[in-house]
Design a protein around this motif. Sequence first.
Motif, PDB file in Angstrom:
ATOM      1  N   UNK A 182       0.867  -1.177   0.000  1.00  0.00           N
ATOM      2  CA  UNK A 182       0.000   0.000   0.000  1.00  0.00           C
ATOM      3  C   UNK A 182       0.904   1.228   0.000  1.00  0.00           C
ATOM      4  N   UNK A 183       0.976   1.907  -1.137  1.00  0.00           N
ATOM      5  CA  UNK A 183       1.826   3.100  -1.220  1.00  0.00           C
ATOM      6  C   UNK A 183       0.956   4.336  -1.093  1.00  0.00           C
ATOM      7  N   UNK A 184       1.247   5.200  -0.108  1.00  0.00           N
ATOM      8  CA  UNK A 184       0.487   6.446   0.014  1.00  0.00           C
ATOM      9  C   UNK A 184       1.011   7.449  -0.999  1.00  0.00           C
ATOM     10  N   UNK A 185       0.401   8.626  -1.000  1.00  0.00           N
ATOM     11  CA  UNK A 185       0.738   9.609  -2.034  1.00  0.00           C
ATOM     12  C   UNK A 185       2.222   9.976  -1.984  1.00  0.00           C
ATOM     13  N   UNK A 218       8.119   1.137  11.389  1.00  0.00           N
ATOM     14  CA  UNK A 218       9.034   2.284  11.312  1.00  0.00           C
ATOM     15  C   UNK A 218       8.175   3.542  11.350  1.00  0.00           C
ATOM     16  N   UNK A 219       8.536   4.472  12.236  1.00  0.00           N
ATOM     17  CA  UNK A 219       7.724   5.683  12.413  1.00  0.00           C
ATOM     18  C   UNK A 219       7.937   6.715  11.323  1.00  0.00           C
ATOM     19  N   UNK A 220       7.593   7.977  11.666  1.00  0.00           N
ATOM     20  CA  UNK A 220       7.693   9.082  10.701  1.00  0.00           C
ATOM     21  C   UNK A 220       9.068   9.730  10.757  1.00  0.00           C
ATOM     22  N   UNK A 275       3.719   1.907   2.836  1.00  0.00           N
ATOM     23  CA  UNK A 275       4.737   2.954   2.722  1.00  0.00           C
ATOM     24  C   UNK A 275       3.955   4.267   2.708  1.00  0.00           C
ATOM     25  N   UNK A 276       4.101   5.042   3.778  1.00  0.00           N
ATOM     26  CA  UNK A 276       3.261   6.230   3.945  1.00  0.00           C
ATOM     27  C   UNK A 276       3.738   7.388   3.075  1.00  0.00           C
ATOM     28  N   UNK A 277       2.958   8.472   3.112  1.00  0.00           N
ATOM     29  CA  UNK A 277       3.180   9.609   2.208  1.00  0.00           C
ATOM     30  C   UNK A 277       4.625  10.087   2.201  1.00  0.00           C
ATOM     31  N   UNK A 278       5.151  10.202   1.010  1.00  0.00           N
ATOM     32  CA  UNK A 278       6.479  10.784   0.837  1.00  0.00           C
ATOM     33  C   UNK A 278       7.635   9.930   1.313  1.00  0.00           C
ATOM     34  N   UNK A 279       7.358   8.748   1.808  1.00  0.00           N
ATOM     35  CA  UNK A 279       8.460   7.890   2.271  1.00  0.00           C
ATOM     36  C   UNK A 279       9.195   7.316   1.056  1.00  0.00           C
ATOM     37  N   UNK A 296       5.529  -1.408   8.208  1.00  0.00           N
ATOM     38  CA  UNK A 296       4.961  -0.081   7.997  1.00  0.00           C
ATOM     39  C   UNK A 296       6.128   0.891   7.991  1.00  0.00           C
ATOM     40  N   UNK A 297       6.146   1.773   7.010  1.00  0.00           N
ATOM     41  CA  UNK A 297       7.173   2.810   6.957  1.00  0.00           C
ATOM     42  C   UNK A 297       6.430   4.139   7.018  1.00  0.00           C
ATOM     43  N   UNK A 298       6.685   4.910   8.097  1.00  0.00           N
ATOM     44  CA  UNK A 298       5.917   6.133   8.329  1.00  0.00           C
ATOM     45  C   UNK A 298       6.239   7.243   7.347  1.00  0.00           C
ATOM     46  N   UNK A 299       5.414   8.268   7.419  1.00  0.00           N
ATOM     47  CA  UNK A 299       5.489   9.430   6.539  1.00  0.00           C
ATOM     48  C   UNK A 299       6.914   9.996   6.477  1.00  0.00           C
ATOM     49  N   UNK A 300       7.362  10.294   5.276  1.00  0.00           N
ATOM     50  CA  UNK A 300       8.624  11.000   5.021  1.00  0.00           C
ATOM     51  C   UNK A 300       9.871  10.284   5.551  1.00  0.00           C
TER      52      UNK A 300
END
Length: 449
Positions: free
Chosen positions: A319-322, A379-381, A337-341, A353-357
């Motif tokens: 699941x790839x975020x924006x 993994x956090x942000x 993979x959260x936004x911008x990561x 889970x790989x947090x934002x950025x």
Amino acid sequence: MSIHLILLAAGEGTRMLSDRPKVLHQIAGAPIIAHALASADGLGGRRIVVVGYGGEDVRAAVASLGEDIQVVEQAKQLGTAHAVTMAAPALEGANGDAVMLFGDTPFIRPETLALMQNARQGGADIVFLGFETPNPGRYGRMVVDGASLSKIVEFKDTTEEERAITLCNSGVVMADAATMLRLASEVGNENAAGEHYLTDIAALGQAQGLSVEVVTCDEAETLGINGRADLAHAEQVFQTGARCAALENGVTLQAPETVWFSFDTVIGRDVVIEPNVVFGRGVTVETGATIRAFSHLEGCHVGTGAIVGPYARLRPGTELSENARIGNFVELKNAEIKAGAKVNHLSYVGDATVGRASNIGAGTITCNYDGVFKHRTEIGENVFIGSNTMLVAPVKVGNEAMTATGSVITRDVPATDLAVARARQDNKPGFARRLFSKLRAAKAAEQKG
Ligand code: UD1
Ligand code: MG
């Protein structure tokens, strides 16, 4: 008015030379029979599949395609009319029309069935679907008298004159369900093949004063799968259609003929797909994403503006975020993979889970499998994972934390901490030069001796 479906899939399909029933071979990742069922999507009536050869396998496959589908058995393949009569118990008490389709004919368009429905509403009692072709081959020939269909002659029973007819039978028939069942049970088997042909209900209907008509469609829709060459051709036809549809929906395909879609691929507008990309089942790509060359995606969701590849592999549950970035030789499985990561180079990230950025350095691996169980990595942000970090799951790395390059992380890393988990470096002055001399001397001695 809803229309009941009778789908014939009892034949063995000998020409496939396969241990698998013909209708379970796949086109664009879905069994042929799933494509055939999709032709009749939205008819709203009962759905009955007639199975015979490989019945148990077909039954299991059909169960996963719709809980409402009733499967009936035709123990001996005595012909298409006989097969239709097998559906009688499943149609008990059903009012309205039925349409008969073949399970090995995947591309009949719903719009074509709607045209047949119009003909029924226009007063035809029985409507057959025909097509014009310059190469009528072994198809059944349709003998017409003005707008009326007098009879259908199976190839084996044709006269020389009838063989010259270019209006051929697709196999598809629509009529009032009770009428279809009754006529199907009345046809005999006095023909070259000794089979009960459903096509005989044309002449039988005429003889009983019913009006019988033909609606025509494009020959391409009637493509039936008999052998592996047909299967390969059908795949080609599907892919060509899917590529055209993508282009028409505002997707850029730089080399359309090299991109492979599944039956259920969903691509948003302004997505750019570079050459040689393969979409397995269950992929959705949102608006404005870019899928770079030689990437393979399966069971995943790619968010808006994300960039994937070149040479990326997205496996199920990804699941790839924006605006996420997935680079070359990266494999993701069951990973968010959260936004911008960013996971840009040579990594395996699974059950994670790989947090934002956050940024995952080159060569990072989530060691998710202990040989028996799978474990998660969280993994956090705004985290920085140094290159070549081994994250031995289960493990958590807090927001804004770092791991040093080459670390083997076996314990959680609290937020904002730096984890260093590698041997400390020790420089030995002049040691390299002394070691080289020793080794070279040893080699020289060896060559002399
Ligand atoms: C059929 C048509 C022919 C048409 C052609 C188009 C008949 C009699 N003939 O011929 O006019 O031009 O399709 O491709 O309908 N099946 C059963 N049980 C049976 C016999 C067949 O379930 O007892 C199924 C087969 O699995 C197959 C379909 O019915 O999916 C068609 O049977 P097939 O033997 O292939 O008919 P064709 O000779 O191709
Ligand atoms: Mg056939």
